[in-house]
Design an enzyme around this catalytic site. Structure first.
Site, PDB file in Angstrom:
ATOM      1  N   GLY A 104       4.690  28.587  -5.061  1.00 58.55           N
ATOM      2  CA  GLY A 104       4.097  27.416  -4.395  1.00 58.55           C
ATOM      3  C   GLY A 104       5.099  26.300  -4.144  1.00 58.55           C
ATOM      4  N   CYS A 105       6.190  26.284  -4.911  1.00 60.31           N
ATOM      5  CA  CYS A 105       7.196  25.217  -4.788  1.00 60.31           C
ATOM      6  C   CYS A 105       8.098  25.463  -3.601  1.00 60.31           C
ATOM      7  CB  CYS A 105       8.098  25.181  -6.021  1.00 60.31           C
ATOM      8  SG  CYS A 105       7.355  24.383  -7.416  1.00 60.31           S
ATOM      9  N   ILE A 106       7.684  25.040  -2.411  1.00 60.60           N
ATOM     10  CA  ILE A 106       8.523  25.315  -1.248  1.00 60.60           C
ATOM     11  C   ILE A 106       9.199  24.050  -0.765  1.00 60.60           C
ATOM     12  CG2 ILE A 106       7.516  27.404  -0.322  1.00 60.60           C
ATOM     13  CD1 ILE A 106       5.662  25.396   1.325  1.00 60.60           C
TER      14      ILE A 106
END
Ligand SMILES: Cc1cc2nc3c(=O)[nH]c(=O)nc-3n(C[C@H](O)[C@H](O)[C@H](O)COP(=O)(O)OP(=O)(O)OC[C@H]3O[C@@H](n4cnc5c(N)ncnc54)[C@H](O)[C@@H]3O)c2cc1C
Lengths: 106, 409
Positions: A104-106
């Site tokens: 999710g950490c983009i």
């Protein structure tokens, strides 16, 4: 790009963001050393509660949990998560737990 | 008759409706689309309203203008989906059954998720620009504002159109310069990310733009609450940032109907296969646009690229073939940068935004990660393309999957 680090005479492969390439190389000493790099001098019982939760989640779901999920399920509230893992609990706890960067950490 | 139900007639739902209506055999398929609203909002236009560039009427059209004849349109709020029974319950007690379902219920802001956000100062000194109401209220505020501390804060990721907050500060710089009060406005961009944007190269370049435009940047700030008395945002580690006006991008979440259906994650986004676009847990359910949990940008351009992939896979699935089309996370975003210029970025799951040229047949190349007038025209043109091509499901001259042509490594 990968780099290597030596911890306790063990050579570890790290990805571009400093996460372990191989989860199996992780152990308590490695966690401690990774925590130090993140500016956390000593892992307490509360840190371990979160780290163990992170590893369990990863094993079950194949991805490290988001901060929201951590707050809901780890038994530690958001405020304390930020105190334990300053600035980025989701990212830092995943790294110290030997997990890849959360998707999710983009 | 086989039944296809599409939930949500926003960007993605309307596009899928038009695409599938063109190819599905009308004697075999009954298509139904459900939405609670009759007005279609061009959300990218919300950005321009506070600065008096667009007004309300520039961003709305009736949804019915985009529905092809012969489809059943249901105007009602969705209560919940019962994926085990293949049916959808509406708030007006109507029950719709389906053979296949496409969920396109989007994402919306939830200011209630942050303590103090919706207390005394909401729409007085605290505004959003992700809703038409917020954007219009902010325009009224800016008209009479004489300057002070303007703080623009992203609550948490993911958000729709992750470049929109940056565009907002760039446009604010330009707007207050034109108003002749730029020296009285302190613009401060406050983000939970480690830099100006999500991906490293673009983040560095966009960070330089902020510096050049005299916009302050605070990174790794995770808001815990708003202190209405002090007029300050406070982080989880008790750092306070004071404001005279706060423009917030609140927590973005999928619709509550997804939560009620038990189909969402902790933000009500639906776990979706990142390549096939089928729901991870249900074989006859596809998900498109902002409603998915994909690690791609939540943007209209992304929904457009997904639509081509979804259509192919949907047709394969209903004919019992393997789904072979694969979404690569392609996003293509014009970033309005103020003073009649813009910046373009083009990227996917694996390739971060790179500098170079973006070839577009017939129109000519756009510059990537550089500020040009041409890129501004691209953004202006996007609205026209949106209404006239994109929503109608017509082809645009841009490949669904990203290409490396023109990009510099
Ligand atoms: C300020 C701003 C700027 C943006 N700028 C850009 C840009 O420059 N470029 C770009 O490509 N994208 C941009 N976007 C993003 C783009 O608008 C969205 O990604 C796109 O609209 C997503 O489409 P969607 O169909 O998934 O969701 P939406 O278009 O939001 O549609 C969802 C639909 O579902 C309906 N719905 C939801 N729940 C229910 C329910 N329970 N019952 C009935 N109906 C329901 C809603 O009424 C709505 O019509 C921007 C967005 C914002 C807010």
């Amino acid at each position: 790009m990968t780099t290597t680090t030596v911890i306790d005479s063990q050579t570890l492969q790290r990805d571009a963001d400093g996460h372990l390439e191989n989860m199996a190389e992780w152990n308590d000493q490695v966690a401690q050393a990774l925590a130090l790099e993140e500016g956390i001098p000593a892992l307490t019982e509360r840190h371990w509660l979160v780290i163990n939760y992170m590893r369990k989640e990863f094993k079950e779901k194949g991805d490290a949990p988001s901060i929201r999920k951590m707050t809901k399920e780890s038994g530690v509230d958001t405020k304390e998560l930020y105190a334990l893992f300053p600035k980025g609990p989701a990212k830092k706890a995943a790294k110290i737990a030997g997990l890849p960067k959360p998707k999710g950490c983009i | 008759m086989k039944k296809l139900v599409i939930l949500g007639a926003g960007t993605a739902g309307t596009m899928m409706l038009n695409k599938l209506h063109n190819v599905l055999d009308k004697s075999e398929w009954q298509i139904t689309i459900v939405d609670q609203h009759e007005t279609h909002y061009y959300q990218p236009g919300f950005l321009f309203i506070p600065f008096d560039i667009y007004t309300r009427k520039d961003v709305i059209k009736p949804k019915r203008d985009f529905f092809p004849p012969g489809v059943s349109v249901v105007s009602a709020e969705i209560d919940r989906i019962e994926p085990g029974q293949n049916r959808v319950l509406l708030k007006n007690n109507v029950v719709l059954t389906y053979d296949y379902l496409i969920v396109a219920t989007g994402a919306k802001i939830n200011p209630e998720q942050t303590e103090g956000m919706k207390d005394g100062l909401w729409h007085k000194n605290i505004f959003d620009f992700y809703t038409i109401e917020g954007a219009c209220a902010l325009r009224r505020f800016f008209k009479h504002w004489e300057g002070g501390k303007l703080v623009v804060n992203i609550t948490e990721m993911p958000i729709k159109c992750p470049v929109a907050p940056l565009e907002f500060v760039f446009l604010a710089d330009s707007y207050f310069t034109e108003q002749g009060i730029r020296d009285k406005v302190d613009i401060h961009f406050v983000t939970p990310l480690p830099g100006a944007f999500t991906k490293p190269k673009a983040s560095a370049i966009l960070g330089d733009f902020l510096a050049k435009k005299n916009i302050r940047l605070t990174t790794e700030f995770s808001i815990a609450r708003v202190d209405n008395e002090k007029k300050a945002i406070v982080s989880w580690d008790e750092i306070e940032i004071p404001f005279d006006v706060l423009v917030t991008i609140p927590t973005n979440m999928g619709d509550e109907a997804i939560g009620r259906s038990g189909m969402g994650d902790e933000l009500n986004f639906i776990p979706t296969d990142k390549h096939t676009l089928r729901a991870q847990n249900y074989d006859n359910v596809f998900v498109i646009g902002d409603a998915t949990d994909l690690p791609s940008s939540k943007a209209g351009s992304v929904a457009h690229f997904q639509a081509d992939i979804l259509m192919e896979n949907f047709l394969s699935a209903v004919e019992g073939r393997n789904m072979t089309a694969s979404f690569d996370g392609h996003a293509n975003c014009f970033i309005e940068s103020g003073f009649g210029k813009g910046i373009l970025i083009d990227f996917n799951y694996d390739t971060e935004p790179l500098p170079g040229k973006f070839p577009l047949p017939g129109v000519g190349p756009f510059s990537l990660l550089e500020e040009t007038k041409m890129n501004h025209y691209g953004k202006v043109m996007f609205r026209w393309m949106y209404w006239n091509f994109l929503l109608k499901g017509l082809e645009l001259p841009v490949e669904s999957n990203m290409t490396m042509a023109g990009k510099r490594m």
